[in-house]
Design an enzyme around this catalytic site. Sequence first.
Site, PDB file in Angstrom:
ATOM      1  N   ASN A   1      -1.803   6.784  -2.669  1.00 30.19           N
ATOM      2  CA  ASN A   1      -2.888   6.617  -1.721  1.00 30.19           C
ATOM      3  C   ASN A   1      -3.778   5.423  -2.057  1.00 30.19           C
ATOM      4  O   ASN A   1      -4.985   5.484  -1.900  1.00 30.19           O
ATOM      5  CB  ASN A   1      -3.747   7.883  -1.632  1.00 30.19           C
ATOM      6  CG  ASN A   1      -4.716   7.814  -0.449  1.00 30.19           C
ATOM      7  OD1 ASN A   1      -4.388   7.245   0.586  1.00 30.19           O
ATOM      8  ND2 ASN A   1      -5.895   8.394  -0.597  1.00 30.19           N
TER       9      ASN A   1
ATOM     10  N   HIS B   1       0.864  -1.178   0.000  1.00 29.75           N
ATOM     11  CA  HIS B   1       0.000   0.000   0.000  1.00 29.75           C
ATOM     12  C   HIS B   1       0.901   1.228   0.000  1.00 29.75           C
ATOM     13  O   HIS B   1       1.847   1.318   0.780  1.00 29.75           O
ATOM     14  CB  HIS B   1      -0.905   0.030   1.232  1.00 29.75           C
ATOM     15  CG  HIS B   1      -1.895   1.156   1.199  1.00 29.75           C
ATOM     16  ND1 HIS B   1      -3.161   1.035   0.663  1.00 29.75           N
ATOM     17  CD2 HIS B   1      -1.797   2.446   1.630  1.00 29.75           C
ATOM     18  CE1 HIS B   1      -3.797   2.187   0.759  1.00 29.75           C
ATOM     19  NE2 HIS B   1      -2.991   3.053   1.341  1.00 29.75           N
ATOM     20  N   CYS B   2       0.593   2.178  -0.868  1.00 30.28           N
ATOM     21  CA  CYS B   2       1.466   3.339  -1.050  1.00 30.28           C
ATOM     22  C   CYS B   2       0.691   4.623  -0.771  1.00 30.28           C
ATOM     23  O   CYS B   2       0.103   5.211  -1.679  1.00 30.28           O
ATOM     24  CB  CYS B   2       2.018   3.352  -2.476  1.00 30.28           C
ATOM     25  SG  CYS B   2       3.186   4.684  -2.781  1.00 30.28           S
ATOM     26  N   PRO B   3       0.661   5.092   0.486  1.00 29.89           N
ATOM     27  CA  PRO B   3      -0.088   6.312   0.787  1.00 29.89           C
ATOM     28  C   PRO B   3       0.631   7.581   0.365  1.00 29.89           C
ATOM     29  O   PRO B   3       0.004   8.614   0.152  1.00 29.89           O
ATOM     30  CB  PRO B   3      -0.235   6.252   2.307  1.00 29.89           C
ATOM     31  CG  PRO B   3       0.982   5.515   2.760  1.00 29.89           C
ATOM     32  CD  PRO B   3       1.271   4.493   1.689  1.00 29.89           C
TER      33      PRO B   3
END
Length: 335
Positions: free
Chosen positions: A163, A157-159
């Site tokens: 996002n 997951h790449c916030p």
Amino acid sequence: MPGSCPAFVFACFKRVERFGDRLTGAAGPFFVAAAALLFVAGTLCFLDVILPTIPWPWLSVGPCMLIIINLFAHYYFVCTVSPGFAGDSPQRVGNGFIWAKKRRTHGRFLTNGVYWSSHMNVTPASTTKCPKCGETKPERTHHCRVCNRCVVKYDHHCPVRINQCVGLYNERHFVLFMAYVTLATFCFVVLGWSHLFVALGFEFNDTWEHRVSPILFTIIYLLCIVMCLAIATMLAWQLWSVAIGETAVESYDHEYYRKIATSRGETFQNSYDLGKLRNLQLFFNVGIDGYPIYTLFLPFRVPPYTNGRSWARRPGLERHHGVHVGEELTDEEDN
């Protein structure tokens, strides 16, 4: 009683971890907006300061603009294309101008958009039920704590940048986005170093005659150095993972499987690993029975070779070698 203290500490850490997941999920849109603003500022600095002074403009302007277009296009795709959730229907290939046209092939389509040819050993994916969300999920699917959903071929997951999760349908755009960020920042640093001296006042014979302020240019230049080094390192690691046929999550799982296999005197073999070149071709869906190689240099949408319900495997392997039934790690290990 002796075991209650470690259990309490572990429970506290899990609560902090879940709070961090919610916090990064909520702050994700601000990270995305900040990243987009940074890309726009860097592009304006390049167009106003660096591009007019590049030699042989008839030869250099075209590639520079292509890098910029690819950077923004792949960033848009990776932010807007769903990674592919286990409970959703497989995504369909579109007919618009942003979709690349597939070359003529000699294979045939199986059910649900999975392509088969004599060059690939494609077998159906096994399915399990997620203990966290209850979704029926095919293999290579993992549960994301932030999204609280199961993502097909979940990587991470790449916030900070997008996002959302990086999964089956947007991972190609994610890798190409990192490649073009690395290339763009490298070009900015190499071509803009002489302007940096003027912006800092070291070249007293030259005056700053640009719309962009010298302070902004200096800040962007320094950020480009940091981003180039950081993202190039991430890109190299990501490409290596692709080349050996595994995701970020699977790299940890496979290390565990290797230890189990070694303890029994066996050798672990990743059934998804078809060789480095073939793994890269399948990931980018180019080469044999794939899309043309120019799709790596033009900002087209290119679907994955499968919808995640079937996978290409090593000939003779229906599952990982060296791992027995029931030994596979699941998301339940995270509870």
